[in-house]
Design a protein around this motif. Structure first.
Motif, PDB file in Angstrom:
ATOM      1  N   GLN A   1       0.822  -1.212   0.000  1.00 39.58           N
ATOM      2  CA  GLN A   1       0.000   0.000   0.000  1.00 39.58           C
ATOM      3  C   GLN A   1       0.856   1.261   0.000  1.00 39.58           C
ATOM      4  O   GLN A   1       0.684   2.152  -0.841  1.00 39.58           O
ATOM      5  CB  GLN A   1      -0.927   0.010   1.219  1.00 39.58           C
ATOM      6  CG  GLN A   1      -1.858   1.217   1.263  1.00 39.58           C
ATOM      7  CD  GLN A   1      -2.653   1.287   2.552  1.00 39.58           C
ATOM      8  OE1 GLN A   1      -2.091   1.421   3.634  1.00 39.58           O
ATOM      9  NE2 GLN A   1      -3.960   1.178   2.438  1.00 39.58           N
ATOM     10  N   LYS A   2       1.777   1.343   0.931  1.00 45.03           N
ATOM     11  CA  LYS A   2       2.571   2.564   1.072  1.00 45.03           C
ATOM     12  C   LYS A   2       3.611   2.708  -0.036  1.00 45.03           C
ATOM     13  O   LYS A   2       3.899   3.831  -0.473  1.00 45.03           O
ATOM     14  CB  LYS A   2       3.238   2.606   2.451  1.00 45.03           C
ATOM     15  CG  LYS A   2       2.257   2.576   3.614  1.00 45.03           C
ATOM     16  CD  LYS A   2       1.168   3.640   3.460  1.00 45.03           C
ATOM     17  CE  LYS A   2       0.148   3.586   4.584  1.00 45.03           C
ATOM     18  NZ  LYS A   2      -0.985   4.520   4.360  1.00 45.03           N
ATOM     19  N   SER A   3       4.167   1.602  -0.505  1.00 50.31           N
ATOM     20  CA  SER A   3       5.113   1.682  -1.618  1.00 50.31           C
ATOM     21  C   SER A   3       4.417   2.156  -2.886  1.00 50.31           C
ATOM     22  O   SER A   3       4.991   2.905  -3.679  1.00 50.31           O
ATOM     23  CB  SER A   3       5.775   0.318  -1.859  1.00 50.31           C
ATOM     24  OG  SER A   3       6.598  -0.049  -0.774  1.00 50.31           O
ATOM     25  N   THR A   4       3.179   1.723  -3.076  1.00 50.33           N
ATOM     26  CA  THR A   4       2.409   2.194  -4.227  1.00 50.33           C
ATOM     27  C   THR A   4       2.204   3.696  -4.148  1.00 50.33           C
ATOM     28  O   THR A   4       2.393   4.423  -5.131  1.00 50.33           O
ATOM     29  CB  THR A   4       1.042   1.477  -4.288  1.00 50.33           C
ATOM     30  OG1 THR A   4       1.249   0.076  -4.480  1.00 50.33           O
ATOM     31  CG2 THR A   4       0.194   2.024  -5.432  1.00 50.33           C
ATOM     32  N   GLU A   5       1.839   4.180  -2.982  1.00 51.75           N
ATOM     33  CA  GLU A   5       1.654   5.619  -2.799  1.00 51.75           C
ATOM     34  C   GLU A   5       2.955   6.378  -3.035  1.00 51.75           C
ATOM     35  O   GLU A   5       2.951   7.525  -3.502  1.00 51.75           O
ATOM     36  CB  GLU A   5       1.136   5.913  -1.393  1.00 51.75           C
ATOM     37  CG  GLU A   5      -0.274   5.405  -1.136  1.00 51.75           C
ATOM     38  CD  GLU A   5      -0.735   5.662   0.285  1.00 51.75           C
ATOM     39  OE1 GLU A   5      -0.182   6.576   0.924  1.00 51.75           O
ATOM     40  OE2 GLU A   5      -1.638   4.950   0.755  1.00 51.75           O
ATOM     41  N   ALA A   6       4.088   5.736  -2.708  1.00 52.62           N
ATOM     42  CA  ALA A   6       5.395   6.388  -2.837  1.00 52.62           C
ATOM     43  C   ALA A   6       5.984   6.261  -4.236  1.00 52.62           C
ATOM     44  O   ALA A   6       7.058   6.815  -4.503  1.00 52.62           O
ATOM     45  CB  ALA A   6       6.366   5.819  -1.808  1.00 52.62           C
ATOM     46  N   GLY A   7       5.321   5.504  -5.136  1.00 51.32           N
ATOM     47  CA  GLY A   7       5.756   5.493  -6.528  1.00 51.32           C
ATOM     48  C   GLY A   7       6.418   4.237  -7.040  1.00 51.32           C
ATOM     49  O   GLY A   7       6.964   4.235  -8.141  1.00 51.32           O
ATOM     50  N   VAL A   8       6.388   3.141  -6.275  1.00 49.71           N
ATOM     51  CA  VAL A   8       7.047   1.904  -6.721  1.00 49.71           C
ATOM     52  C   VAL A   8       6.400   1.391  -8.005  1.00 49.71           C
ATOM     53  O   VAL A   8       5.216   1.629  -8.267  1.00 49.71           O
ATOM     54  CB  VAL A   8       6.981   0.829  -5.613  1.00 49.71           C
ATOM     55  CG1 VAL A   8       5.589   0.225  -5.511  1.00 49.71           C
ATOM     56  CG2 VAL A   8       8.015  -0.262  -5.852  1.00 49.71           C
ATOM     57  N   HIS A   9       7.175   0.678  -8.808  1.00 48.60           N
ATOM     58  CA  HIS A   9       6.679   0.149 -10.083  1.00 48.60           C
ATOM     59  C   HIS A   9       6.388  -1.347 -10.013  1.00 48.60           C
ATOM     60  O   HIS A   9       5.482  -1.843 -10.676  1.00 48.60           O
ATOM     61  CB  HIS A   9       7.706   0.424 -11.186  1.00 48.60           C
ATOM     62  CG  HIS A   9       7.227   0.093 -12.565  1.00 48.60           C
ATOM     63  ND1 HIS A   9       7.475  -1.116 -13.179  1.00 48.60           N
ATOM     64  CD2 HIS A   9       6.499   0.812 -13.452  1.00 48.60           C
ATOM     65  CE1 HIS A   9       6.930  -1.126 -14.383  1.00 48.60           C
ATOM     66  NE2 HIS A   9       6.333   0.032 -14.577  1.00 48.60           N
ATOM     67  N   ARG A  10       7.146  -2.063  -9.194  1.00 48.17           N
ATOM     68  CA  ARG A  10       7.027  -3.519  -9.126  1.00 48.17           C
ATOM     69  C   ARG A  10       7.439  -3.977  -7.733  1.00 48.17           C
ATOM     70  O   ARG A  10       8.349  -3.395  -7.131  1.00 48.17           O
ATOM     71  CB  ARG A  10       7.944  -4.148 -10.180  1.00 48.17           C
ATOM     72  CG  ARG A  10       7.857  -5.649 -10.376  1.00 48.17           C
ATOM     73  CD  ARG A  10       8.877  -6.075 -11.427  1.00 48.17           C
ATOM     74  NE  ARG A  10       8.789  -7.485 -11.792  1.00 48.17           N
ATOM     75  CZ  ARG A  10       9.709  -8.126 -12.513  1.00 48.17           C
ATOM     76  NH1 ARG A  10      10.790  -7.489 -12.951  1.00 48.17           N
ATOM     77  NH2 ARG A  10       9.555  -9.406 -12.815  1.00 48.17           N
ATOM     78  N   ILE A  11       6.777  -4.999  -7.216  1.00 45.69           N
ATOM     79  CA  ILE A  11       7.081  -5.519  -5.878  1.00 45.69           C
ATOM     80  C   ILE A  11       7.256  -7.030  -5.974  1.00 45.69           C
ATOM     81  O   ILE A  11       6.404  -7.726  -6.524  1.00 45.69           O
ATOM     82  CB  ILE A  11       5.956  -5.181  -4.879  1.00 45.69           C
ATOM     83  CG1 ILE A  11       5.778  -3.661  -4.780  1.00 45.69           C
ATOM     84  CG2 ILE A  11       6.241  -5.783  -3.504  1.00 45.69           C
ATOM     85  CD1 ILE A  11       4.543  -3.227  -4.037  1.00 45.69           C
ATOM     86  N   ILE A  12       8.379  -7.523  -5.430  1.00 43.00           N
ATOM     87  CA  ILE A  12       8.678  -8.949  -5.481  1.00 43.00           C
ATOM     88  C   ILE A  12       8.911  -9.479  -4.064  1.00 43.00           C
ATOM     89  O   ILE A  12       9.893  -9.103  -3.419  1.00 43.00           O
ATOM     90  CB  ILE A  12       9.930  -9.239  -6.332  1.00 43.00           C
ATOM     91  CG1 ILE A  12       9.775  -8.681  -7.738  1.00 43.00           C
ATOM     92  CG2 ILE A  12      10.205 -10.746  -6.372  1.00 43.00           C
ATOM     93  CD1 ILE A  12      11.022  -8.849  -8.616  1.00 43.00           C
ATOM     94  N   PRO A  13       8.040 -10.334  -3.548  1.00 45.34           N
ATOM     95  CA  PRO A  13       8.334 -11.012  -2.279  1.00 45.34           C
ATOM     96  C   PRO A  13       9.518 -11.959  -2.486  1.00 45.34           C
ATOM     97  O   PRO A  13       9.651 -12.575  -3.545  1.00 45.34           O
ATOM     98  CB  PRO A  13       7.033 -11.779  -1.976  1.00 45.34           C
ATOM     99  CG  PRO A  13       5.982 -11.093  -2.803  1.00 45.34           C
ATOM    100  CD  PRO A  13       6.689 -10.650  -4.043  1.00 45.34           C
ATOM    101  N   PHE A  14      10.355 -12.068  -1.472  1.00 44.84           N
ATOM    102  CA  PHE A  14      11.607 -12.813  -1.586  1.00 44.84           C
ATOM    103  C   PHE A  14      11.665 -13.924  -0.543  1.00 44.84           C
ATOM    104  O   PHE A  14      11.510 -13.682   0.652  1.00 44.84           O
ATOM    105  CB  PHE A  14      12.772 -11.821  -1.415  1.00 44.84           C
ATOM    106  CG  PHE A  14      14.128 -12.431  -1.264  1.00 44.84           C
ATOM    107  CD1 PHE A  14      14.508 -13.560  -1.972  1.00 44.84           C
ATOM    108  CD2 PHE A  14      15.063 -11.844  -0.414  1.00 44.84           C
ATOM    109  CE1 PHE A  14      15.774 -14.110  -1.836  1.00 44.84           C
ATOM    110  CE2 PHE A  14      16.321 -12.377  -0.265  1.00 44.84           C
ATOM    111  CZ  PHE A  14      16.682 -13.514  -0.976  1.00 44.84           C
ATOM    112  N   LYS A  15      11.891 -15.150  -1.007  1.00 45.62           N
ATOM    113  CA  LYS A  15      12.038 -16.300  -0.098  1.00 45.62           C
ATOM    114  C   LYS A  15      13.441 -16.281   0.499  1.00 45.62           C
ATOM    115  O   LYS A  15      14.323 -17.049   0.116  1.00 45.62           O
ATOM    116  CB  LYS A  15      11.790 -17.602  -0.853  1.00 45.62           C
ATOM    117  CG  LYS A  15      10.381 -17.743  -1.433  1.00 45.62           C
ATOM    118  CD  LYS A  15      10.232 -19.036  -2.211  1.00 45.62           C
ATOM    119  CE  LYS A  15       8.850 -19.186  -2.807  1.00 45.62           C
ATOM    120  NZ  LYS A  15       8.711 -20.441  -3.608  1.00 45.62           N
ATOM    121  N   ALA A  16      13.654 -15.381   1.433  1.00 43.86           N
ATOM    122  CA  ALA A  16      14.983 -15.192   2.027  1.00 43.86           C
ATOM    123  C   ALA A  16      15.311 -16.308   3.012  1.00 43.86           C
ATOM    124  O   ALA A  16      14.417 -16.962   3.563  1.00 43.86           O
ATOM    125  CB  ALA A  16      15.045 -13.838   2.729  1.00 43.86           C
TER     126      ALA A  16
END
Length: 247
Positions: free
Chosen positions: A95-110
């Motif tokens: 939600q907040k990254s979208t508001e801040a302008g992110v283009h793509r989000i990838i969850p990472f199996k760290a």
């Protein structure tokens, strides 16, 4: 404020577009709009003012008017990679990254991710996160809905990273170094139009093996200041700094 809706259709030659499904329900049942009311419709990453010309049982028809509205997208395409985190932290990140302008989000199996997403849970989770991204994009008047990808392994990230101009990773060990490189200096090396990937670890941070892999692949380490930030806070601090630098 005029309500914004995203459509996967295109405007017709004479400027009409049809909204159905959740958009129809929101226009008619939530906003209680009528013929003659104005909305903003985003189609093919361009936003137009439109006037509602017809409301039927399952669809709303609107006609665009005027030139495309100015875009407010970040001049750099940023992909945030976040280690799988507990609870609803990914809801906040998206939600907040979208508001801040992110283009793509990838969850990472760290390696240090406490939670695991099985295939069934992953599909439902991604659908929920993508809906959150849509709602946030409408709220902050974007012309692009960030894409939320399926969780990736370290090996998959290495392959995807080849698509990017600059790759960074946040390392808490960098934050402990007295003469650590300033984030400001890293950002000044970026230029408009580039594609940037930034990796953030889960609650336990990145493992030393992961850090070595990123470094060998050409990723640059960044520190977000002397304080250790939560996994859901770090991406927002980075995006805020990037917005200050370029916007």
């Amino acid at each position: 404020m005029v309500q914004r809706y995203f459509s996967n259709q295109s405007f017709s030659v004479d400027g009409f577009i049809t909204l159905t499904g959740e958009d129809y329900k929101h226009i008619v049942q939530v906003m209680r709009m009528s013929v003659g009311d104005s909305i903003i419709v985003v189609a093919e990453e361009e936003a137009y003012m439109a006037i509602i010309t017809l409301i039927e049982s399952q669809e709303v028809v609107a006609q665009q008017y005027g030139d495309p509205l100015p875009t407010n997208e970040m001049p750099i395409q940023v992909t945030i990679v976040n280690g799988l985190a507990k609870g609803d932290k990914h809801d906040l990140i998206v939600q907040k990254s979208t508001e801040a302008g992110v283009h793509r989000i990838i969850p990472f199996k760290a390696a240090r991710s406490i939670v695991k997403w099985d295939d069934k849970k992953s599909v439902k989770k991604i659908e929920r996160l993508q809906k959150i991204a849509l709602q946030a994009a409408e709220q902050c008047h974007r012309t692009v809905i960030p894409t939320v990808e399926e969780p990736m392994t370290l090996h998959q990230l290495m392959e995807v990273s080849k698509q990017y101009d600059v790759c960074l990773f946040a390392d808490e060990e960098e934050a402990k170094i007295a003469q650590r490189p300033r984030l400001q200096d890293r950002l000044k090396m970026l230029t408009e139009g580039q594609r940037i990937m930034v990796v953030f670890g889960p609650e336990g941070g990145l493992s030393r093996e992961e850090v070595e892999t990123f470094q060998q692949a050409g990723f640059q380490a960044i520190a977000l200041g002397p304080r250790i930030l939560r996994t859901e806070t770090a991406p927002l601090v980075f995006l805020s700094a990037l917005s200050y630098e370029f916007e």
